[in-house]
Design a protein around this motif. Structure first.
Motif, PDB file in Angstrom:
ATOM      1  N   UNK A  52     -22.188  -5.066  12.145  1.00 17.05           N
ATOM      2  CA  UNK A  52     -23.376  -4.223  12.086  1.00 17.05           C
ATOM      3  C   UNK A  52     -24.656  -5.047  12.112  1.00 17.05           C
ATOM      4  N   UNK A  53     -25.756  -4.372  11.828  1.00 23.36           N
ATOM      5  CA  UNK A  53     -27.056  -5.057  11.797  1.00 23.36           C
ATOM      6  C   UNK A  53     -27.047  -6.193  10.770  1.00 23.36           C
ATOM      7  N   UNK A  54     -27.868  -7.186  11.002  1.00 30.08           N
ATOM      8  CA  UNK A  54     -27.965  -8.374  10.134  1.00 30.08           C
ATOM      9  C   UNK A  54     -26.592  -9.007   9.921  1.00 30.08           C
ATOM     10  N   UNK A  55     -25.732  -8.843  10.917  1.00 28.04           N
ATOM     11  CA  UNK A  55     -24.376  -9.407  10.854  1.00 28.04           C
ATOM     12  C   UNK A  55     -23.569  -8.851   9.687  1.00 28.04           C
ATOM     13  N   UNK A  56     -23.919  -7.617   9.271  1.00 30.43           N
ATOM     14  CA  UNK A  56     -23.200  -7.025   8.141  1.00 30.43           C
ATOM     15  C   UNK A  56     -21.810  -6.554   8.552  1.00 30.43           C
ATOM     16  N   UNK A  57     -20.889  -6.609   7.576  1.00 30.77           N
ATOM     17  CA  UNK A  57     -19.515  -6.161   7.818  1.00 30.77           C
ATOM     18  C   UNK A  57     -19.429  -4.664   7.597  1.00 30.77           C
ATOM     19  N   UNK A  58     -18.562  -4.004   8.353  1.00 31.44           N
ATOM     20  CA  UNK A  58     -18.318  -2.582   8.114  1.00 31.44           C
ATOM     21  C   UNK A  58     -17.227  -2.405   7.063  1.00 31.44           C
ATOM     22  N   UNK A  59     -17.399  -1.356   6.248  1.00 31.77           N
ATOM     23  CA  UNK A  59     -16.440  -1.081   5.174  1.00 31.77           C
ATOM     24  C   UNK A  59     -16.191   0.427   5.130  1.00 31.77           C
ATOM     25  N   UNK A  60     -14.943   0.846   4.901  1.00 24.35           N
ATOM     26  CA  UNK A  60     -14.645   2.286   4.930  1.00 24.35           C
ATOM     27  C   UNK A  60     -15.363   3.068   3.822  1.00 24.35           C
ATOM     28  N   UNK A  61     -15.933   4.207   4.226  1.00 20.09           N
ATOM     29  CA  UNK A  61     -16.582   5.113   3.274  1.00 20.09           C
ATOM     30  C   UNK A  61     -15.545   5.722   2.327  1.00 20.09           C
ATOM     31  N   UNK A  62     -14.460   6.220   2.899  1.00 17.53           N
ATOM     32  CA  UNK A  62     -13.396   6.809   2.072  1.00 17.53           C
ATOM     33  C   UNK A  62     -12.258   5.815   1.960  1.00 17.53           C
ATOM     34  N   UNK A  63     -11.774   5.682   0.734  1.00 13.64           N
ATOM     35  CA  UNK A  63     -10.614   4.815   0.530  1.00 13.64           C
ATOM     36  C   UNK A  63      -9.423   5.721   0.243  1.00 13.64           C
ATOM     37  N   UNK A  64      -8.614   6.014   1.273  1.00 15.44           N
ATOM     38  CA  UNK A  64      -7.509   6.943   1.066  1.00 15.44           C
ATOM     39  C   UNK A  64      -6.487   6.361   0.099  1.00 15.44           C
ATOM     40  N   UNK A  65      -5.827   7.253  -0.657  1.00 14.07           N
ATOM     41  CA  UNK A  65      -4.797   6.781  -1.584  1.00 14.07           C
ATOM     42  C   UNK A  65      -3.612   7.733  -1.544  1.00 14.07           C
ATOM     43  N   UNK A  66      -2.430   7.208  -1.806  1.00 17.57           N
ATOM     44  CA  UNK A  66      -1.214   8.007  -1.866  1.00 17.57           C
ATOM     45  C   UNK A  66      -0.743   8.064  -3.318  1.00 17.57           C
ATOM     46  N   UNK A  67      -0.093   9.203  -3.681  1.00 13.46           N
ATOM     47  CA  UNK A  67       0.492   9.305  -5.018  1.00 13.46           C
ATOM     48  C   UNK A  67       1.774   8.477  -5.045  1.00 13.46           C
ATOM     49  N   UNK A  68       2.288   8.248  -6.261  1.00 12.69           N
ATOM     50  CA  UNK A  68       3.510   7.443  -6.400  1.00 12.69           C
ATOM     51  C   UNK A  68       4.657   8.056  -5.599  1.00 12.69           C
ATOM     52  N   UNK A  69       4.767   9.395  -5.593  1.00 14.93           N
ATOM     53  CA  UNK A  69       5.888   9.984  -4.853  1.00 14.93           C
ATOM     54  C   UNK A  69       5.667   9.891  -3.342  1.00 14.93           C
ATOM     55  N   UNK A  70       4.408   9.983  -2.919  1.00 13.21           N
ATOM     56  CA  UNK A  70       4.126   9.785  -1.491  1.00 13.21           C
ATOM     57  C   UNK A  70       4.458   8.351  -1.062  1.00 13.21           C
ATOM     58  N   UNK A  71       4.138   7.402  -1.937  1.00 13.26           N
ATOM     59  CA  UNK A  71       4.478   5.999  -1.629  1.00 13.26           C
ATOM     60  C   UNK A  71       5.997   5.856  -1.478  1.00 13.26           C
ATOM     61  N   UNK A  72       6.750   6.453  -2.409  1.00 10.14           N
ATOM     62  CA  UNK A  72       8.215   6.372  -2.312  1.00 10.14           C
ATOM     63  C   UNK A  72       8.704   6.920  -0.981  1.00 10.14           C
ATOM     64  N   UNK A  73       8.137   8.039  -0.555  1.00 14.64           N
ATOM     65  CA  UNK A  73       8.534   8.632   0.733  1.00 14.64           C
ATOM     66  C   UNK A  73       8.164   7.700   1.887  1.00 14.64           C
ATOM     67  N   UNK A 102     -13.281   8.874  10.869  1.00 16.12           N
ATOM     68  CA  UNK A 102     -13.474   7.824   9.868  1.00 16.12           C
ATOM     69  C   UNK A 102     -14.934   7.397   9.863  1.00 16.12           C
ATOM     70  N   UNK A 103     -15.472   7.244   8.659  1.00 18.01           N
ATOM     71  CA  UNK A 103     -16.843   6.733   8.535  1.00 18.01           C
ATOM     72  C   UNK A 103     -16.811   5.350   7.874  1.00 18.01           C
ATOM     73  N   UNK A 104     -17.663   4.476   8.401  1.00 18.74           N
ATOM     74  CA  UNK A 104     -17.789   3.149   7.789  1.00 18.74           C
ATOM     75  C   UNK A 104     -19.260   2.845   7.590  1.00 18.74           C
ATOM     76  N   UNK A 105     -19.584   2.042   6.585  1.00 18.37           N
ATOM     77  CA  UNK A 105     -20.972   1.643   6.378  1.00 18.37           C
ATOM     78  C   UNK A 105     -21.098   0.124   6.414  1.00 18.37           C
ATOM     79  N   UNK A 106     -22.304  -0.301   6.735  1.00 22.78           N
ATOM     80  CA  UNK A 106     -22.622  -1.719   6.820  1.00 22.78           C
ATOM     81  C   UNK A 106     -22.909  -2.242   5.406  1.00 22.78           C
ATOM     82  N   UNK A 107     -22.210  -3.292   5.016  1.00 26.07           N
ATOM     83  CA  UNK A 107     -22.388  -3.816   3.655  1.00 26.07           C
ATOM     84  C   UNK A 107     -23.778  -4.406   3.429  1.00 26.07           C
ATOM     85  N   UNK A 108     -24.471  -4.761   4.532  1.00 22.56           N
ATOM     86  CA  UNK A 108     -25.811  -5.341   4.353  1.00 22.56           C
ATOM     87  C   UNK A 108     -26.891  -4.266   4.412  1.00 22.56           C
ATOM     88  N   UNK A 109     -26.570  -3.122   4.994  1.00 22.22           N
ATOM     89  CA  UNK A 109     -27.550  -2.052   5.123  1.00 22.22           C
ATOM     90  C   UNK A 109     -26.772  -0.740   5.115  1.00 22.22           C
TER      91      UNK A 109
END
Ligand SMILES: *Cc1c(COP(=O)(O)O)cnc(C)c1O
Length: 431
Positions: A24-45, A1-8
């Motif tokens: 992170x630096x300058x008290x920045x929050x980390x946020x995921x680089x990739x936002x995984x998603x499921x299809x409607x049928x995967x959600x049902x499962x 998983x990769x995350x980036x600092x919202x301030x830098x």
């Protein structure tokens, strides 16, 4: 998983680093680089699976191969060792009860998964968890790490601004749990924590880590119970679901929005606050103007500078969503009291935080929609105010009863970084 600092955005870290570092630096929050998603049928499962199995699929989609699937599942099984039931309140409204863990609030999910994640990635190296609490995070984190080797926990909380039983729950433990009552409000405690993270010498000496909702492991854990909620509501209501989240630091709402971004069917989210209403006002007029924090009945939401808000903005930006779609509402103490009584008459024993969420939901729910509000804490945690509002006694669950008469072990400090620093330095492990 990769995350980036919202301030830098150039600062990029792995899940392990983000868990260990917190901020992170300058008290920045980390946020995921990739936002995984499921299809409607995967959600049902997914929705057909049990809570632990489903949660490991969800977290695996974010964390990837940094934690092998079987290990992740075992960690989640340990962390989520209690249920999150949906309870019917009215024909078109139910509540997701997130308070069946050891410290009787939703913070147990994030706190306990964070303890597991840290154990996984830190491999027994010394670490000091420094966190500010508006009441419930402290207890969850303290219990999750109580007695764990090489981990020291320091919890700052606003003196006199959390409920007496909330305080008993985590300020009576001792051992590796150090609690500090600060003569100021929660925002001041949060500012002291951020200040400590800016102090490189202190950070190194103590192996500092932050355990409040800025730690990404806590947020990820909280995504899972939104899926659990949808799994329990009637299938035909799924696409009409409106979820109201009682909000303070906005971690819970961030997790819900992340769940939606993964494909979970939620028609609309509502950010419900008490009169510490920086976000609802911002959503109305686009101006970010925090006021002085005011003490209310829903004290865990007495936050006027919510830490997680930049993550919500980032998510909306990344998904191309408009903030106009985010419902919001503000409830004062008087209406909170009336609402606790109204819910009691309907046969549901509530407390001020859930009541705030219910009020805004009830007022904004449209015909044909199905409403869910989060029950973030057990009513007994706010025994004094709930008993005064309802004019009746409520029994203490054993988790509270066994601590109610123990002496408080807290230290008392003014809101002064130099004095806090001196206190912290004495806890530093020998290098
Ligand atoms: C922490 C807390 C909240 C607010 O949650 P955030 O994630 O900070 O918005 C609401 N209710 C209770 C009981 C809490 O402990």
């Amino acid at each position: 998983m990769k995350l980036y600092n919202l301030k830098d955005n150039n600062e990029q870290v792995s899940f392990a680093q983000a868990v260990k570092q917190g901020l992170g630096k300058q008290q920045g929050l980390f946020f995921p680089q990739d936002l995984p998603a499921f299809s409607a049928s995967e959600i049902d499962e997914l929705l057909k699976l049990d809570f632990v199995t489903r949660s490991s699929r969800i977290l695996s989609a974010f964390i990837g191969d940094e934690i092998p699937a079987e290990q992740l599942q075992a960690r989640i099984k340990d962390a989520f060792a209690f249920p999150a039931p949906v309870s019917k309140v009215e024909d078109d409204v139910a509540t997701l009860e997130l308070y069946h863990g050891p410290t009787l609030a939703f913070k147990d999910f994030g706190g306990r998964f964070m303890a597991q994640a840290l154990a996984q990635v830190a491999g027994g190296a010394p670490v000091t968890i420094l966190t500010a609490t508006s009441g419930d995070t402290g207890a969850a984190v303290a219990h999750a790490f109580y007695g764990v080797d090489n981990v020291q926990v320091v919890i700052l909380y606003p003196e006199g601004k959390i409920s007496p039983l909330q305080e008993k729950l985590f300020c009576t433990l001792g051992k590796n749990i150090h609690t500090v009552a600060i003569k100021d409000d929660f925002d001041a405690c949060q500012a002291l924590v951020k200040h400590a993270f800016d102090d490189e010498e202190l950070k190194k000496a103590l192996y500092l880590n932050s355990a409040n909702s800025i730690n990404i492991s806590r947020l990820l854990a909280q995504i899972c119970y939104y899926f659990e909620a949808v799994a329990q509501i009637p299938a035909e209501k799924r696409d009409q679901l409106v979820i109201s989240v009682p909000s303070g630091n906005f971690g819970d709402l961030t997790a819900g929005l992340l769940a939606k971004s993964m494909g979970l069917p939620v028609k609309r989210f509502i950010a419900a606050t008490n009169v510490n209403d920086t976000v609802p006002r911002y959503l109305e007029d686009g101006k970010w103007t925090p006021h002085q924090t005011v003490a209310t009945l829903s004290n865990a939401m007495d936050v006027s500078q919510p830490n997680n808000w930049p993550r919500i903005e980032e998510l909306f930006r990344r998904k191309g969503w408009s903030l106009d779609e985010l419902g919001h509402g503000v409830v004062n103490d008087e209406v909170t009291r009336e609402t606790v009584r109204e819910l009691d008459k309907k046969g549901y024993l509530s407390e001020p935080h859930a009541a705030v969420a219910y009020r805004v939901l009830r007022d904004q729910l449209q015909d044909g929609e199905y409403g869910l509000f989060l029950g973030t804490a057990h009513p007994a945690k706010f025994k004094e105010s709930v008993e005064a509002i309802l004019n009746k006694q409520i029994p203490l669950p054993k988790e509270l009863a066994e601590r109610a008469d123990l002496p408080l072990l807290s230290h008392f400090l003014p809101s002064d970084f130099a004095q806090l620093r001196e206190f912290l330095m004495k806890l530093a492990p020998k290098q």
